[in-house]
Write a protein that holds these residues in place. Structure first.
Motif, short mmCIF file in Angstrom:
data_model
loop_
_atom_site.label_atom_id
_atom_site.label_comp_id
_atom_site.label_asym_id
_atom_site.label_seq_id
_atom_site.Cartn_x
_atom_site.Cartn_y
_atom_site.Cartn_z
N LEU A 114 0.83 -1.21 0.00
CA LEU A 114 0.00 0.00 0.00
C LEU A 114 0.87 1.26 0.00
N GLN A 115 1.93 1.24 0.76
CA GLN A 115 2.86 2.37 0.78
C GLN A 115 3.48 2.56 -0.60
N TYR A 116 3.92 1.48 -1.21
CA TYR A 116 4.52 1.49 -2.53
C TYR A 116 3.56 2.08 -3.57
N LYS A 117 2.28 1.75 -3.41
CA LYS A 117 1.27 2.23 -4.35
C LYS A 117 0.77 3.64 -4.02
N GLY A 118 1.28 4.23 -2.93
CA GLY A 118 0.89 5.58 -2.57
C GLY A 118 -0.36 5.68 -1.71
N GLU A 119 -0.86 4.56 -1.23
CA GLU A 119 -2.04 4.55 -0.36
C GLU A 119 -1.57 4.62 1.10
N ILE A 120 -1.08 5.80 1.44
CA ILE A 120 -0.37 5.99 2.71
C ILE A 120 -1.25 5.78 3.93
N GLU A 121 -2.44 6.36 3.96
CA GLU A 121 -3.30 6.20 5.14
C GLU A 121 -3.63 4.74 5.40
N LYS A 122 -3.93 4.00 4.33
CA LYS A 122 -4.21 2.57 4.50
C LYS A 122 -2.96 1.84 4.99
N SER A 123 -1.79 2.22 4.45
CA SER A 123 -0.56 1.54 4.87
C SER A 123 -0.31 1.76 6.35
N VAL A 124 -0.55 2.98 6.84
CA VAL A 124 -0.36 3.26 8.26
C VAL A 124 -1.28 2.37 9.10
N THR A 125 -2.52 2.21 8.68
CA THR A 125 -3.46 1.36 9.40
C THR A 125 -2.93 -0.07 9.50
N TYR A 126 -2.42 -0.60 8.39
CA TYR A 126 -1.89 -1.96 8.40
C TYR A 126 -0.61 -2.06 9.22
N PHE A 127 0.28 -1.05 9.10
CA PHE A 127 1.50 -1.07 9.92
C PHE A 127 1.16 -1.04 11.41
N LEU A 128 0.15 -0.25 11.79
CA LEU A 128 -0.25 -0.18 13.20
C LEU A 128 -0.81 -1.52 13.69
N LYS A 129 -1.62 -2.19 12.86
CA LYS A 129 -2.14 -3.51 13.23
C LYS A 129 -1.00 -4.50 13.40
N CYS A 130 -0.06 -4.44 12.46
CA CYS A 130 1.12 -5.32 12.52
C CYS A 130 1.89 -5.07 13.81
N LEU A 131 2.14 -3.80 14.12
CA LEU A 131 2.88 -3.45 15.33
C LEU A 131 2.16 -3.96 16.58
N GLN A 132 0.85 -3.80 16.62
CA GLN A 132 0.07 -4.26 17.77
C GLN A 132 0.23 -5.76 17.99
N ILE A 133 0.13 -6.52 16.92
CA ILE A 133 0.28 -7.98 17.02
C ILE A 133 1.69 -8.34 17.47
N ARG A 134 2.68 -7.69 16.88
CA ARG A 134 4.06 -8.01 17.23
C ARG A 134 4.39 -7.62 18.66
N GLU A 135 3.80 -6.55 19.15
CA GLU A 135 4.01 -6.18 20.55
C GLU A 135 3.36 -7.21 21.47
N GLN A 136 2.20 -7.72 21.10
CA GLN A 136 1.56 -8.76 21.91
C GLN A 136 2.41 -10.02 21.97
N LEU A 137 3.07 -10.34 20.84
CA LEU A 137 3.92 -11.53 20.79
C LEU A 137 5.24 -11.32 21.53
N GLY A 138 5.69 -10.07 21.59
CA GLY A 138 6.90 -9.75 22.35
C GLY A 138 8.22 -10.04 21.65
N ASN A 139 8.20 -10.30 20.35
CA ASN A 139 9.44 -10.55 19.62
C ASN A 139 10.08 -9.20 19.28
N LYS A 140 11.17 -8.89 19.98
CA LYS A 140 11.79 -7.57 19.84
C LYS A 140 12.27 -7.27 18.42
N THR A 141 12.78 -8.27 17.74
CA THR A 141 13.25 -8.05 16.37
C THR A 141 12.09 -7.63 15.47
N ASP A 142 10.99 -8.35 15.56
CA ASP A 142 9.82 -8.02 14.74
C ASP A 142 9.20 -6.68 15.13
#
Length: 185
Positions: A114-142
């Motif tokens: 989405l970022q590559y295609k210029g759909e920035i607001e949507k990309s931020v939404t997906y990045f935030l969901k990804c971050l939330q999941i990765r924080e729940q899992l606790g994998n520091k690298t991810d």
């Protein structure tokens, strides 16, 4: 719902492990060859959802630069399958963790497309969901990767304060991990 897994005989468990391992090796072989047709065949014949999700994510990565619409489609299919798996009742915790990790990969991939295609607001939404999941899992690298990706988007949008905050959080995690490759030593 039956718990068939626990009723398997030792012979069936070993047979299942061997079959799963052979399927995994064919998947790895297809990935190493970077042959999308081979990966598709593995996905179509796989009985294991983890193999299917991994294959869909791999195809998303494969098509990222050359066919972003196809890439997005594969990442979305991986997301849908991971979410369906997570809705299963009585899912063992190790599988729940694994499906969440796969979901993080597919959400991150979708966000990148989405970022590559210029759909920035949507990309931020997906990045935030990804971050939330990765924080729940606790994998520091991810988590560090997700923070870095989100910071990059904010930086390119001129939100320097937000970007700096996220870059610093990512840097702190990389220092904790002693990841010198990402620290630039």
């Amino acid at each position: 719902m039956r718990t068939i897994i626990f009723r398997l005989t030792r012979k069936n468990r070993i047979s299942g492990l061997i079959s799963g391992f052979i399927l995994f090796l064919s998947f790895v072989s297809a990935l190493n060859a970077q042959n999308p047709d081979s990966i598709l065949r593995v996905i179509e014949t796989a009985k294991n959802d983890t193999v299917k999700i991994n294959g869909l994510n791999a195809l998303g990565e494969f098509y990222f630069g050359s066919a972003p619409d196809s890439s997005k489609l594969f990442f979305e299919r991986a997301t849908t399958l991971a979410e369906a798996c997570l809705r299963k009742k009585n899912l063992p915790e190790n599988l729940r963790t694994q499906y969440n990790a796969f979901l993080g990969v597919s959400l991150n991939g979708t966000a990148c497309v989405l970022q590559y295609k210029g759909e920035i607001e949507k990309s931020v939404t997906y990045f935030l969901k990804c971050l939330q999941i990765r924080e729940q899992l606790g994998n520091k690298t991810d988590i560090a990767i997700a923070l870095n990706n989100l910071a990059y988007v904010y930086e390119n949008q001129g939100f320097d304060d937000k970007a700096l905050e996220l870059y610093l959080r990512s840097l702190k995690l990389e220092e904790e991990l002693k990841d010198t490759a990402k620290l630039g030593y």
